[in-house]
Design a protein around this motif. Structure first.
Motif, short mmCIF file in Angstrom:
data_model
loop_
_atom_site.label_atom_id
_atom_site.label_comp_id
_atom_site.label_asym_id
_atom_site.label_seq_id
_atom_site.Cartn_x
_atom_site.Cartn_y
_atom_site.Cartn_z
N GLN A 86 3.65 -16.63 -11.56
CA GLN A 86 2.70 -17.03 -10.51
C GLN A 86 2.96 -16.32 -9.18
N LEU A 87 4.13 -15.70 -9.05
CA LEU A 87 4.45 -15.01 -7.80
C LEU A 87 4.16 -13.52 -7.89
N GLY A 88 3.46 -13.13 -8.94
CA GLY A 88 3.11 -11.72 -9.09
C GLY A 88 2.19 -11.25 -7.98
N GLU A 89 2.17 -9.94 -7.77
CA GLU A 89 1.38 -9.36 -6.68
C GLU A 89 -0.12 -9.41 -6.99
N THR A 90 -0.87 -9.95 -6.05
CA THR A 90 -2.34 -9.91 -6.18
C THR A 90 -2.95 -8.95 -5.15
N VAL A 91 -2.15 -8.47 -4.20
CA VAL A 91 -2.65 -7.51 -3.22
C VAL A 91 -2.29 -6.11 -3.71
N PRO A 92 -3.28 -5.27 -4.03
CA PRO A 92 -2.99 -3.93 -4.54
C PRO A 92 -2.13 -3.13 -3.55
N PRO A 93 -1.22 -2.29 -4.05
CA PRO A 93 -0.31 -1.55 -3.17
C PRO A 93 -1.01 -0.71 -2.11
N ASP A 94 -2.14 -0.09 -2.45
CA ASP A 94 -2.81 0.76 -1.46
C ASP A 94 -3.36 -0.05 -0.29
N LEU A 95 -3.73 -1.33 -0.53
CA LEU A 95 -4.20 -2.19 0.56
C LEU A 95 -3.02 -2.82 1.30
N ALA A 96 -1.98 -3.18 0.55
CA ALA A 96 -0.80 -3.79 1.18
C ALA A 96 -0.09 -2.81 2.10
N ALA A 97 -0.22 -1.53 1.83
CA ALA A 97 0.52 -0.52 2.62
C ALA A 97 0.16 -0.59 4.10
N GLY A 98 -1.08 -0.96 4.43
CA GLY A 98 -1.49 -1.00 5.83
C GLY A 98 -1.39 -2.37 6.46
N MET A 99 -0.74 -3.31 5.78
CA MET A 99 -0.70 -4.69 6.23
C MET A 99 -0.14 -4.84 7.64
N ALA A 139 -14.69 -5.11 -3.97
CA ALA A 139 -15.41 -4.02 -4.63
C ALA A 139 -14.58 -3.32 -5.70
N ARG A 140 -13.29 -3.15 -5.41
CA ARG A 140 -12.45 -2.33 -6.30
C ARG A 140 -11.54 -3.14 -7.22
N TYR A 141 -11.17 -4.35 -6.80
CA TYR A 141 -10.24 -5.17 -7.58
C TYR A 141 -10.75 -6.61 -7.68
N PRO A 142 -11.93 -6.84 -8.25
CA PRO A 142 -12.52 -8.18 -8.25
C PRO A 142 -11.66 -9.24 -8.95
N ALA A 143 -10.99 -8.86 -10.04
CA ALA A 143 -10.16 -9.84 -10.76
C ALA A 143 -8.98 -10.28 -9.90
N LEU A 144 -8.31 -9.32 -9.27
CA LEU A 144 -7.19 -9.66 -8.38
C LEU A 144 -7.67 -10.50 -7.20
N ALA A 145 -8.86 -10.20 -6.70
CA ALA A 145 -9.42 -10.98 -5.58
C ALA A 145 -9.59 -12.44 -5.98
N GLY A 146 -10.12 -12.67 -7.19
CA GLY A 146 -10.28 -14.04 -7.68
C GLY A 146 -8.95 -14.76 -7.81
N GLN A 147 -7.95 -14.07 -8.35
CA GLN A 147 -6.62 -14.68 -8.49
C GLN A 147 -6.02 -15.02 -7.13
N HIS A 148 -6.23 -14.14 -6.17
CA HIS A 148 -5.66 -14.34 -4.84
C HIS A 148 -6.27 -15.58 -4.17
N VAL A 149 -7.58 -15.69 -4.23
CA VAL A 149 -8.26 -16.83 -3.60
C VAL A 149 -7.85 -18.13 -4.28
#
Length: 716
Positions: free
Chosen positions: A179-192, A693-703
């Protein structure tokens, strides 16, 4: 499928039985919302205690929070004014007196002479040497922890030791189950952290910790962890959690936008020579440039076959009602109905009177009318209104929450307008939107409390926002004066002079009747006092407990000039428009919120006469107002700009004042701070649409991880 045996309890009864079977600590966990492993993993410490080392008394300084270990040399219960347990602890380098005012036999037994103990507390200076008051006590001998000890938000029924164990277990299970797996893709997390400058230990170009790393660090920080950064929530681990939370909020709002875009709504158009153009021609004033711009924005939205979801914000007196009237005309020109809902009957009545004055002659020629609907109507009048709404004869319906009741059936509801939208709850706003089967009505929400930028970027990111940033000509500046309550007599004398010259005044009090709990000037008491002090002048009283007919009669008398002064509670806070009223006195101004004070001040200065607002404040015993009260009153003296007022109010009170019940009591931001974390809000705003737009499945998991069942609240 055969029916279930009647002896089996329904699911809700079984669930209730399961809850009853829980232990008291388990029930306390549920009360805190700690049900899932992820809930426990996200239950973060308030602060930390350093139990990783023992301090020798000879090395400790007064005021330090220290942990010492030693042998009990003496114990006694001292009598006198208050019983207290006194224990002398010797650590070999000195002695310390432990003092307990609340104690039990079990504690006395634990601290018997000869026992070796480990105690933790703040070291104070006493007559005979160091003293600790009510230190934490445990037996010596256990290995020292290798990490800082977290102190969690808890309840009286939940011991820290139990909660620590529960959180650690939940964190471990969440980790083991992925459950603690990453849901924010690395390319987006890089600019956090790219927008962060000067944050402790944060390098804008360095990669942020993962969610797993951040959570384990915050629950189990090493002894050398920077406590100041942890306490102030600016450590990279905290920033990671804040960024994830803000991203979840932005994602849910972007999804709400996408879902609305897929819904059908009636396309409403301005008709040549229709109501819209006829109202513009009939108005006794010209629109401001801001009103024209905002009306065009709304008209463009209404012309689309997708539901509008727009917030119309503007300072007190900016002219939102006429903009709403023009939007209603667009709906009615297209053969659809419009409903306008206000939070109080007084405000709804003001809207009804003004809209009837403008629109009734135009609608009458079409065989239609403006209908009035509130909970206080007589049965016959209400039945006629309901029939007119259902038949479509009522092209415009104005009222309170009665508009959304189940028995109200619209023929063709195309536009819903909600005034002072933050005063309505989620369920009420959703009910109004659901009045059109198969389609969504367009939704226009209005607020005289401007939304600060960071709040608009975060909690209102799902809305399109139109801003009336220009006041109509003729509004006179209001002089604001701050006067201590011991000069109340001078204010009454000044009031008498003004009223004798034909002016009108409001006198606002925070309570209806006297209260033993709060020593505040009540409306009923003030009304009696002013009536006696102003012989020959009509002084009225208005408050929320009065019958609707009486409230209307009082407001009509004041608006027509028959009443010189109106003593009121805050029911006149919004919408009340009496141009001849030029003096506002606010009793116990230190007890009101900043936005509320600004709204009340906005009731005067609506005509040509010079106007003033007097803030009467009470100095408490000790001779000094609290810091927040001082800042509120200072802001009222320094600015009349509603946007600056809103910014300061957000800083003083947090977002609750602005959101009202938008989140139905469930705060969607537990960790992020709208004032402090604007760079993270900006990152989340940019990342959310890319992620959808690019990672809809990860977006759903994150929310789902962050918001769970609370996602629907943002759709209202």
């Amino acid at each position: 499928m055969p029916a279930a045996p009647s002896s089996l309890p329904p699911p809700d009864a079984a669930a209730k039985k399961a809850v009853r079977a829980l232990s008291a600590p388990q029930k306390a966990l549920r009360k805190l919302g700690l049900v899932r492993d992820m809930d426990l993993a996200l239950h973060l410490p308030l602060r930390y205690e350093d139990e990783t080392h023992i301090t020798r008394l000879r090395d400790a300084r007064e005021g330090d929070e220290v942990q010492i270990e030693g042998v009990v040399r003496h114990q006694e219960v001292a009598a006198g004014g208050r019983r207290q347990l006194l224990v002398t602890l010797d650590d070999g380098s000195g002695t310390c007196l432990l003092r307990f005012f609340n104690f039990y036999p079990s504690l006395m037994k634990q601290m018997a002479v000869g026992a070796r103990l480990r105690v933790r507390g703040q070291l104070r200076s006493g007559l005979a040497g160091p003293v600790m008051l009510h230190p934490a006590v445990r037996a010596a001998g256990a290995p020292l922890p290798e990490r800082l000890t977290p102190v969690y938000p808890a309840t009286a029924a939940l011991a820290q030791a139990y909660l620590r164990k529960a959180v650690q277990s939940g964190l471990a299970r969440a980790d083991a189950s992925g459950q603690l797996g990453e849901t924010v893709p690395p390319d987006l997390a890089a600019g956090m952290f790219a927008g962060l400058k000067g944050a402790a230990g944060v390098h804008p170009q360095s990669p942020p910790p993962t969610l797993r790393e951040a959570l384990f660090f915050l629950h189990q920080p090493p002894p050398d962890a920077p406590l100041a950064a942890l306490q102030e929530r600016v450590h990279p681990a905290w920033l990671r959690l804040k960024a994830e939370e803000l991203l979840a909020q932005q994602l849910s709002q972007w999804r709400a936008r996408q879902e609305r875009a897929a819904l059908a709504a009636p396309a409403l158009h301005v008709r040549p020579d229709g109501l819209h153009e006829k109202l513009l021609a009939a108005l006794p004033f010209a629109l401001t440039a801001a009103q024209r711009r905002v009306s065009e924005e709304i008209a463009r939205d209404l012309a689309r076959p997708q539901p509008m979801h727009r917030l119309l914000q503007g300072d007190v007196g900016a002219g939102k009602t006429v903009v709403a009237a023009l939007a209603a005309c667009v709906a009615m020109d297209s053969g659809w109905q419009c409903a306008l809902m206000a939070p109080t009957e007084i405000l709804a009545s003001q809207h009804f009177d003004k809209l009837t004055q403008w629109l009734a002659p135009l609608l009458q020629a079409r065989g239609q009318r403006v209908a009035w609907l509130t909970g206080s109507q007589k049965k016959k009048e209400r039945a006629a209104a309901l029939q007119a709404i259902e038949s479509g004869e009522a092209a415009l319906v104005v009222g309170t929450h009665a508009v959304i009741q189940q028995q109200v059936n619209f023929a063709r509801l195309g536009l819903a307008v909600i005034d002072e939208q933050h005063r309505f709850g989620v369920a009420q706003r959703l009910a109004l939107r659901q009045k059109l089967a198969g389609q969504e009505p367009h939704l226009l929400m209005m607020s005289a409390t401007p939304i600060p930028r960071t709040l608009a970027m975060s909690c209102y990111a799902d809305l399109d926002v139109s801003t009336l940033d220009e006041l109509p000509p003729g509004r006179t500046p209001v002089l604001t004066k701050l006067i201590a309550s011991h000069r109340r007599g001078e204010v009454i004398e000044r009031l008498r002079q003004q009223l004798r010259r034909g002016a009108q005044a409001y006198w606002v009090c925070p309570l209806i009747e006297e209260s033993e709990a709060l020593d505040l000037q009540s409306a009923t008491q003030t009304h009696a006092e002013l009536a006696a002090a102003l012989p020959g002048l009509n002084v009225g009283l208005l408050h929320s407990r009065m019958p609707a007919a009486d409230k209307k009669a009082v407001m009509d008398a004041f608006a027509s000039g028959q009443m010189a002064a109106l003593v009121s509670t805050t029911v006149i806070e919004v919408g009340v428009d009496v141009p001849n009223a030029s003096l506002m006195v606010i009793e116990h101004a230190e007890r009101f919120g900043l936005s509320q004070l600004h709204q009340l001040r906005g009731r005067v200065g609506r005509g040509s006469a010079a106007s003033a607002c007097v803030l009467l404040y009470e100095v408490p015993e000790g001779g000094r107002l609290g810091e927040v009260a001082r800042e509120r009153l200072k802001a009222m003296l320094e600015t009349h700009d509603g946007f600056e007022i809103a910014r300061r109010d957000l800083a003083l009170r947090g977002p609750g004042e602005f959101l009202g019940e938008r989140q139905s009591g469930a705060a969607l931001l537990r960790f992020a701070d709208l004032q402090q974390d604007e760079p993270l809000i900006e990152w989340a705003r940019q990342a959310a649409p890319q992620m959808l737009a690019r990672y809809p499945a990860l977006a759903g998991q994150h929310v789902q991880r962050w918001l769970g069942a609370r996602m629907d609240y943002l759709k209202a």
